[in-house]
Write a protein that holds these residues in place. Structure first.
Motif, PDB file in Angstrom:
ATOM      1  N   LEU A  11       1.856  11.685 -32.623  1.00  0.00           N
ATOM      2  CA  LEU A  11       2.800  11.339 -31.573  1.00  0.00           C
ATOM      3  C   LEU A  11       2.961   9.829 -31.495  1.00  0.00           C
ATOM      4  O   LEU A  11       2.004   9.073 -31.680  1.00  0.00           O
ATOM      5  N   VAL A  17       5.209  12.989 -21.484  1.00  0.00           N
ATOM      6  CA  VAL A  17       5.341  14.437 -21.619  1.00  0.00           C
ATOM      7  C   VAL A  17       5.163  15.088 -20.254  1.00  0.00           C
ATOM      8  O   VAL A  17       4.210  14.780 -19.532  1.00  0.00           O
ATOM      9  N   PHE A  34      -2.181  16.878 -25.421  1.00  0.00           N
ATOM     10  CA  PHE A  34      -1.205  15.790 -25.476  1.00  0.00           C
ATOM     11  C   PHE A  34      -1.861  14.470 -25.111  1.00  0.00           C
ATOM     12  O   PHE A  34      -1.603  13.433 -25.743  1.00  0.00           O
ATOM     13  N   ALA A  39      -0.479  10.589 -25.401  1.00  0.00           N
ATOM     14  CA  ALA A  39       0.688  10.719 -24.536  1.00  0.00           C
ATOM     15  C   ALA A  39       0.310  10.503 -23.073  1.00  0.00           C
ATOM     16  O   ALA A  39      -0.811  10.819 -22.649  1.00  0.00           O
ATOM     17  N   VAL A  41       0.852  11.959 -19.500  1.00  0.00           N
ATOM     18  CA  VAL A  41       1.178  13.323 -19.119  1.00  0.00           C
ATOM     19  C   VAL A  41       1.502  13.440 -17.631  1.00  0.00           C
ATOM     20  O   VAL A  41       0.737  13.004 -16.776  1.00  0.00           O
ATOM     21  N   VAL A 235       1.719  20.284 -29.502  1.00  0.00           N
ATOM     22  CA  VAL A 235       1.684  18.911 -30.010  1.00  0.00           C
ATOM     23  C   VAL A 235       2.408  18.837 -31.355  1.00  0.00           C
ATOM     24  O   VAL A 235       3.200  17.913 -31.608  1.00  0.00           O
TER      25      VAL A 235
END
Length: 262
Positions: A11, A17, A34, A39, A41, A235
């Protein structure tokens, strides 16, 4: 975050996300995967606030970013609000949406009312439509595109007794993703589904011993699924590794659907 795993999706740093239904076991597993990939979140919940806050705390303790957002996704305006708030928290960007929130009541079809039917369809399908539409608008405006992943179910194609409304809603979720993949593709947005088999949770074996036994016998790999198994699939679909994958239903069931029925 416990049990660090090898990155699977590559990512981009700073991705934002939104995971709906992040207070439940499956949502927690998706959110943590994630976050482990780097990421930020946004964790949606309706009533499981404490559970969602625990997930957020785990992410923050590991050095990540997380926020908890409450909304009733059976209400269209609430869907749009939670997407807007996630994007605002993310500095105006939203890179991925995982539509995980839903319900799975057990009710025989002969005695089911239209209200019973609508309650499941609104929670499992209409929420997906509204959240996806709102997220796509944000992703298009950001000019980076994005990804949307719906959590469907193997029951979309293999209905179980007492799950007519649930199975129908999940089958519609799969078809929604295929249609959305076509219409949102020109905007740089990919839309897919993940269809899990039986995912283990605390107390399941005691509450449904016969069902768990049958699943273990049917599964090629000999175990129930884990939330992180579904998280890995999400993912992957949100990552550059899946840049040419859209409109696809990724079945994550340990091989149960490959078992012969004769």
């Amino acid at each position: 975050m416990t049990n660090p795993r090898k990155p699977v999706g590559q990512l981009a740093a700073g991705q934002v996300v939104l995971i709906t239904g992040a207070g439940g076991g499956l949502g927690r597993g998706i959110a943590l995967r994630f976050a482990q990939e780097g990421a930020a979140v946004a964790l949606h919940c309706r009533t499981a606030v404490q559970a969602a806050e625990e997930v957020a705390s785990a992410v923050r303790e590991a050095g990540g970013r997380a926020v908890v957002l409450r909304a009733d996704l059976t209400v269209e305006d609430e869907c749009r609000r939670v997407v807007r708030e996630a994007a605002e928290w993310g500095g105006g960007r939203l890179d991925a949406l995982v539509n995980n929130a839903g319900v799975q009541p057990v009710q025989a079809l002969p005695g089911m009312t239209a209200a019973d039917w609508r309650a499941v369809v609104d929670a499992n399908l209409t929420s997906v439509f509204a959240c996806t539409q709102a997220a796509a608008d944000v992703m298009r405006a950001g000019e980076r595109g994005g990804t949307v992943t719906h959590i469907a179910s193997v029951e979309a194609g293999l209905p179980a007794p007492g799950h007519a409304h649930y199975s129908a809603s999940k089958a519609a979720v799969v078809m929604h993703a295929r249609a959305a993949a076509q219409e949102y593709g020109p905007w740089g947005i990919r839309v897919n589904t993940v269809s899990p088999g039986l995912i283990g949770r605390e107390g399941l074996a005691e509450a449904w011993p016969e069902g768990v036994r049958r699943w273990r016998e049917a599964v090629a790999v000999g175990r129930l699924g884990r939330p992180e198994d579904v998280g890995d699939a999400c993912v992957f679909l949100a990552s550059p590794l899946a840049s040419w994958v859209t409109g696809h239903d990724l079945v994550v069931d340990g091989g149960a659907s490959a078992r012969p029925t004769w």
